[in-house]
Design a protein around this motif. Structure first.
Motif, short mmCIF file in Angstrom:
data_model
loop_
_atom_site.label_atom_id
_atom_site.label_comp_id
_atom_site.label_asym_id
_atom_site.label_seq_id
_atom_site.Cartn_x
_atom_site.Cartn_y
_atom_site.Cartn_z
N ASP A 166 33.25 53.13 44.52
CA ASP A 166 32.34 53.26 43.38
C ASP A 166 33.04 53.81 42.15
N GLY A 167 34.24 53.29 41.92
CA GLY A 167 35.00 53.68 40.72
C GLY A 167 35.58 52.45 40.05
N LYS A 168 35.49 52.41 38.74
CA LYS A 168 35.99 51.24 38.00
C LYS A 168 37.50 51.14 38.06
N LEU A 169 38.20 52.27 38.15
CA LEU A 169 39.66 52.23 38.17
C LEU A 169 40.18 51.55 39.44
N GLY A 170 39.68 51.98 40.59
CA GLY A 170 40.13 51.37 41.83
C GLY A 170 39.79 49.90 41.92
N TYR A 171 38.58 49.55 41.47
CA TYR A 171 38.18 48.14 41.49
C TYR A 171 39.07 47.31 40.57
N THR A 172 39.39 47.84 39.40
CA THR A 172 40.25 47.11 38.47
C THR A 172 41.64 46.89 39.05
N ILE A 173 42.20 47.92 39.69
CA ILE A 173 43.52 47.78 40.30
C ILE A 173 43.50 46.75 41.42
N LEU A 174 42.44 46.77 42.24
CA LEU A 174 42.32 45.82 43.34
C LEU A 174 42.30 44.38 42.84
N VAL A 175 41.42 44.09 41.91
CA VAL A 175 41.29 42.72 41.42
C VAL A 175 42.56 42.30 40.66
N GLY A 176 43.16 43.22 39.92
CA GLY A 176 44.39 42.89 39.20
C GLY A 176 45.52 42.52 40.14
N ILE A 177 45.68 43.28 41.25
CA ILE A 177 46.72 42.96 42.22
C ILE A 177 46.43 41.62 42.90
N THR A 178 45.15 41.37 43.19
CA THR A 178 44.78 40.10 43.83
C THR A 178 45.10 38.91 42.93
#
Length: 305
Positions: A166-178
């Motif tokens: 539930d954090g925008k930072l972790g979600y952004t890193i995940l999708v960016g790496i994908t």
């Protein structure tokens, strides 16, 4: 004694006869007559365009109808009175301003992370010619074909353990790496055909690897990078499964999640849904119109050498 002088006959000046110029007859390009096949293609393209645009037209018309007008006249009729309050109500109900800011922040972050990682990886694989190059490309290609449904639960538990849930930072890193996996695969094929003469000439002039990347490779790769930026932004904007699982609080949700709350299990408001769909489409249309030239240049860059 008489002297006789003989005068030689003077030569007559040669007169060149001017040949009359041929009349400039403009060649008439015979116009090709369109056959039945051409008209069939035009008709098929017209039908396809109308079929593609008809849902947007229906959404636009129903976004300004009242509920009573929709129930009385259906979805294909023009509104009796253009009701602008429907869009305002939807904007307030879903807190669209916050959702819009979240989507813009996440999409821009995803584009930055994905493009930077893809650029470094592709530079090492395509130009640096690292060992096991083929194995790396197969790995990145395999990441692209993995379904999200098979990864969402391991990622959910991983985010729980790392405190990124539930954090925008972790979600952004995940999708960016994908997304960087697809960018690496795409840029590697582009960099593999990069002219080696430029790299060798720059190396002879004393340029290092970083200088070659920033001064030579990056400027010549802008068309491809611009296309990647547009694709990554649109893909990140339309993501639904990952944010549905990883972003549960109302303050962190994106536009697709915010608009989905208007559809209930036992109730539905077609005019509100149409207004929500219109609000979700407008930012993408504006984004495409802004970066249309960059996208066109990037798509046609490889066709002209």
């Amino acid at each position: 004694m008489t002297m006789t002088t003989t005068t030689e006959p003077t030569a007559r000046p040669r007169t060149h006869k001017r040949v009359p110029a041929a009349p400039n007859r403009a060649r008439k390009n015979p116009t090709r007559k369109r056959g039945p096949g051409s008209y069939a293609v035009i008709a098929a393209v017209t039908v396809f365009v109308l079929a593609f645009l008809s849902p947007f037209a229906i959404i636009l018309v129903n976004s300004f109808k009242t509920g009573a007008d929709y129930r009385a006249n259906g979805s294909l009729s023009l509104p009796e009175q253009w009701n602008w309050s429907v869009i305002g109500d939807v904007w307030e109900r879903v807190e669209f301003t916050q959702k819009l800011i979240n989507s813009i922040q996440i999409s821009l972050g995803v584009v930055l992370i994905a493009v930077v990682l893809a650029l470094f990886n592709a530079y090492a694989i395509g130009i640096g010619r690292v060992r096991w190059r083929t194995a790396f490309l197969v790995f990145f290609l395999g990441v692209n074909v993995l379904p999200q449904e098979g990864l969402v639960y391991p990622i959910y538990y991983l985010f729980k353990e790392m405190g990124l849930y539930d954090g925008k930072l972790g979600y952004t890193i995940l999708v960016g790496i994908t997304y960087s996996a697809f960018g690496t695969y795409l840029l590697s094929s582009v960099f593999s055909s990069f002219p080696k003469e430029l790299i060798e000439a720059a190396s002879l002039d004393g340029a290092g690897r970083w200088t070659i990347l920033w001064r030579i490779v990056l400027p010549m790769s802008w068309p491809t990078l611009s296309v990647m930026c547009v694709f990554f932004f649109v893909w990140s904007w339309n993501e639904f499964l990952y944010p549905l699982v990883l972003l549960i609080s109302n303050d962190n949700q994106t536009v697709p999640l915010g608009l989905s709350v208007l559809q209930g299990q036992y109730s539905s408001d077609p005019t509100s849904m149409s207004a929500a769909a219109l609000l979700g489409v407008i930012p993408m249309i504006v984004f495409f119109l802004i970066f249309q030239r960059s996208l066109t240049r990037g798509l046609t860059a490889g066709a002209v050498k």
